[in-house]
Design an enzyme around this catalytic site. Structure first.
Site, PDB file in Angstrom:
ATOM      1  N   CYS A   7       0.964  -1.218  -0.022  1.00 52.55           N
ATOM      2  CA  CYS A   7       0.056  -0.101  -0.055  1.00 52.55           C
ATOM      3  C   CYS A   7       0.854   1.249  -0.223  1.00 52.55           C
ATOM      4  O   CYS A   7       2.020   1.022  -0.319  1.00 52.55           O
ATOM      5  CB  CYS A   7      -0.958  -0.081   1.220  1.00 52.55           C
ATOM      6  SG  CYS A   7      -0.242   0.067   2.674  1.00 52.55           S
ATOM      7  N   ALA A   8       0.194   2.302   0.333  1.00 55.47           N
ATOM      8  CA  ALA A   8       0.990   3.779   0.348  1.00 55.47           C
ATOM      9  C   ALA A   8       2.025   3.752   1.450  1.00 55.47           C
ATOM     10  O   ALA A   8       3.238   3.781   1.182  1.00 55.47           O
ATOM     11  CB  ALA A   8       0.127   4.892   0.274  1.00 55.47           C
TER      12      ALA A   8
END
Length: 97
Positions: A7-8
């Site tokens: 994810c980020a």
């Protein structure tokens, strides 16, 4: 089965990891890391699941996974929003088949 969630930043996805571990087999390894670590970690995992917040990076991530012969999928947005570890764990199992 070794599952990498990308994810980020790896923060919110770590909550999903805990929910997946609750339904996973004891021998399974499930971890979350920022997408920027993918190339360093990919050899340690069988399946890569991509968080919906970085779905725009999916084509690049999928390309890296194909080069390393790893299964890859985009986490369902509803399952992610509900932090449904059961659904996402089953998705990883299906991708590995």
């Amino acid at each position: 089965m070794n599952v990498l969630l990308v994810c980020a930043a790896g923060m919110s996805t770590s909550l999903l990891v805990n929910n997946m571990k609750a339904v996973a087999a004891d021998k399974d390894r499930i971890e979350a890391f920022p997408e920027s670590k993918l190339k360093d970690l990919i050899e340690e995992f069988d399946v890569v699941l991509v968080g919906p917040q970085i779905r725009y990076k999916y084509p690049d991530i999928e390309s890296v996974c194909k080069k390393h012969n790893k299964a890859c999928g985009l986490i369902d947005m509803a399952a992610y929003g509900q932090m449904n570890g059961t659904v996402v764990y089953k998705q990883a199992q299906e991708l590995l088949k």
